[in-house]
Design a protein around this motif. Structure first.
Motif, PDB file in Angstrom:
ATOM      1  N   LYS A 258      -7.029 -11.256  11.623  1.00 16.75           N
ATOM      2  CA  LYS A 258      -8.027 -11.746  10.677  1.00 16.75           C
ATOM      3  C   LYS A 258      -8.674 -12.980  11.298  1.00 16.75           C
ATOM      4  CE  LYS A 258      -5.955  -9.927   6.443  1.00 16.75           C
ATOM      5  NZ  LYS A 258      -5.423 -10.249   5.100  1.00 16.75           N
ATOM      6  N   ASP A 261      -9.330 -16.389   9.484  1.00 21.66           N
ATOM      7  CA  ASP A 261      -8.734 -16.007   8.205  1.00 21.66           C
ATOM      8  C   ASP A 261      -8.898 -17.110   7.158  1.00 21.66           C
ATOM      9  OD1 ASP A 261      -7.183 -15.162   6.100  1.00 21.66           O
ATOM     10  OD2 ASP A 261      -5.279 -15.282   7.177  1.00 21.66           O
ATOM     11  N   GLU A 405      -1.284  -7.638   9.452  1.00 20.42           N
ATOM     12  CA  GLU A 405      -1.988  -8.577  10.322  1.00 20.42           C
ATOM     13  C   GLU A 405      -1.596  -8.579  11.792  1.00 20.42           C
ATOM     14  OE1 GLU A 405      -3.039 -12.372   9.032  1.00 20.42           O
ATOM     15  OE2 GLU A 405      -2.596 -12.045   6.917  1.00 20.42           O
ATOM     16  N   ASP A 460     -11.281  -8.068   3.998  1.00 23.03           N
ATOM     17  CA  ASP A 460      -9.885  -7.738   3.690  1.00 23.03           C
ATOM     18  C   ASP A 460      -9.729  -7.162   2.283  1.00 23.03           C
ATOM     19  OD1 ASP A 460     -10.366 -10.003   2.234  1.00 23.03           O
ATOM     20  OD2 ASP A 460      -8.638 -11.137   2.980  1.00 23.03           O
TER      21      ASP A 460
END
Length: 479
Positions: A258, A261, A405, A460
């Motif tokens: 990510k 993130d 992840e 996400d």
């Protein structure tokens, strides 16, 4: 430079063999050798080599198992233990920071795809998704989506600068690849590519190796070379000029990464962390992954090979592994922290780590070219990106689910793990779970699972409900 002065300097450092071929070189080759010698600061690197090898010997007398402790609970938080309200708060904090231009991303992209069986940078590799997107494209699109989400939240046009550290092997190919694909829709002025440093290679006795008669054998100085490279390439100054306050650092070969993130970044900002790492729980005691530990009051990553199996297998009362915070090369730093650790004084304190390898070279004894050594014949010096944690004043760990992840792409198909197929299957499973959480379902979810959600559609899971709720999808499913 005066030849005799150069010879005298090299003799002091025990490296006069570098001039063995001098009389047979033409003027251009002589200048190439002089430039090479000057570029590596022979005296400093010989001292670094000796210090490194002495440190290794000293570490043999230190039992890490006796002095290492698991990180204290107060510095660890888990995405699984946080309420949705808390996660949304972290996310909002980061998106607001992005809208203000406070967050940048650093990509560690020095690796070639050798173990994947391809002759180009890992970032240009496609794991075989229906979209045929490469790692670079997927990561660029995740950045682009976050910029959109930040603007959607705040009404302010957002940009996330993308700093890409390449090696000599990947610099040109990466630059040309991104340009040929229109930088995947990102503003090219926000993509800054800089080169990783090189360190000379040594033989097993401490002599610098020659790659050719007039060129020193060198290798990339490890992902910990990031800190010197940021300073030397002017990237820290560039960040400061843009108003960047913090950065997210990650490795290129994680398909599920990510990028920037917002939950992780928001957590770090809310905690006031100057340095943090994202971790996953080790699956098994003997999983060969480094773990975060407290060693004599300093946080560091201890590699699996550095401790006894009995230590790795220690368990808490609830049955979980005592040393379980697995390193996945995913970090947060404030710019102030980077400026501090990247200073010449502090960066020089970072230790090199020796790696014994087969290194093509001119044999120091016979002076004959050895393009394919039959056995390890030399030592490469590397620094590790995680060695700066000891400088942190407010260190934090953020634990996430591995299946959400962390899916590295390191080995060619046929290996037991970390292959394009294993990574691809993990992404399919993750994207399937996002659709199901948003209210969608599948006619046949057990066989031929192929589900790919474009990062431009959802980072996400956000925004999927309006697209999938109440719908039943055939496989393959591409959104």
């Amino acid at each position: 430079m005066d030849l005799e002065a150069l010879r005298a300097r090299l003799e002091v450092d025990g490296q006069e063999h570098l001039l063995h071929f001098w009389t047979s070189l033409n003027d251009d080759a002589k200048q190439e050798l002089i430039d090479d010698v000057e570029s590596i600061d022979v005296t400093r690197m010989v001292l670094k080599f000796r210090d490194t090898m002495e440190l290794v010997k000293g570490n043999l007398d230190v039992c890490l198992d006796e002095i290492m402790k698991p990180p204290p609970p107060k510095i660890i938080s888990s995405s699984s233990d946080c309420s949705q309200e808390t996660l949304e708060k972290y996310r909002k904090t980061a998106l607001e920071a992005i809208a203000k231009g406070k967050l940048a991303v650093i990509l560690l992209a020095g690796g070639q795809g050798t173990r994947l069986g391809v002759p180009y940078p890992k970032g240009m590799f496609s794991v075989g998704l229906p979209s045929k997107k490469t790692l670079y494209q997927i990561q660029a699109e995740r950045i682009k989506r976050l910029q959109f989400l930040a603007e959607e939240l705040t009404g302010v046009k957002a940009n996330i600068p993308w700093y890409i550290m390449t090696s000599g092997h990947t610099l040109v190919a990466t630059t040309e690849f991104l340009a040929s694909h229109n930088h995947f829709g990102l503003d090219p002025s926000n993509i800054l590519i800089f080169d990783q440093g090189l360190a000379p290679c040594f033989d097993l006795t401490g002599r610098i190796l020659l790659a050719t008669e007039s060129k020193i054998a060198k290798s990339p100085d490890g992902n910990g070379g990031l800190y010197a490279s940021l300073r030397k390439a002017g990237m820290l100054d560039d960040m400061a000029s843009r108003g960047v306050d913090c950065v997210h650092v990650y490795g290129v070969d994680n398909l599920l990464v990510k990028v920037a993130d917002p939950v992780f970044v928001g957590y770090c900002l809310e905690q006031g962390a100057d340095c943090a790492a994202k971790v996953v729980a080790k699956e098994m005691a003997d999983e060969p992954v480094g773990v975060f530990c407290d060693v004599s009051g300093k946080f560091q990553v201890v590699e699996y090979s550095e401790i006894l199996p009995a230590t790795a297998a220690k368990r808490n009362e609830d049955g979980t592994l005592t040393f379980s915070a697995g390193n996945i090369c995913n970090h947060f730093f404030t710019l102030e922290f980077l400026q501090r650790v990247c200073s010449v004084e502090n960066e020089d304190k970072l230790q090199y780590h020796p790696a014994t390898k087969k290194i093509p070279c001119m044999d120091p004894q016979t002076h004959v070219a050895v393009p394919k050594p039959p056995a390890p014949n030399g030592i490469k010096l590397e620094k590790f990106v995680f060695d700066v944690f000891a400088f942190a004043t407010n260190f934090r760990l953020w634990q996430v689910k591995r299946e959400d992840e962390f899916s590295p792409v390191k080995n060619a198909d046929g290996a037991s793990k970390d292959t394009p197929t294993t990574a691809r299957e993990m992404l399919y499973a993750f994207d399937k779970s996002l659709i199901e959480k948003a209210g969608g379902s599948f006619k046949d979810s057990e066989q031929n699972l192929v589900v790919e959600i474009s990062p431009l559609t959802s980072y996400d899971g956000e925004g999927l409900e309006t697209l999938v709720k109440g719908k039943v999808f055939d496989l393959p499913c591409i959104l």
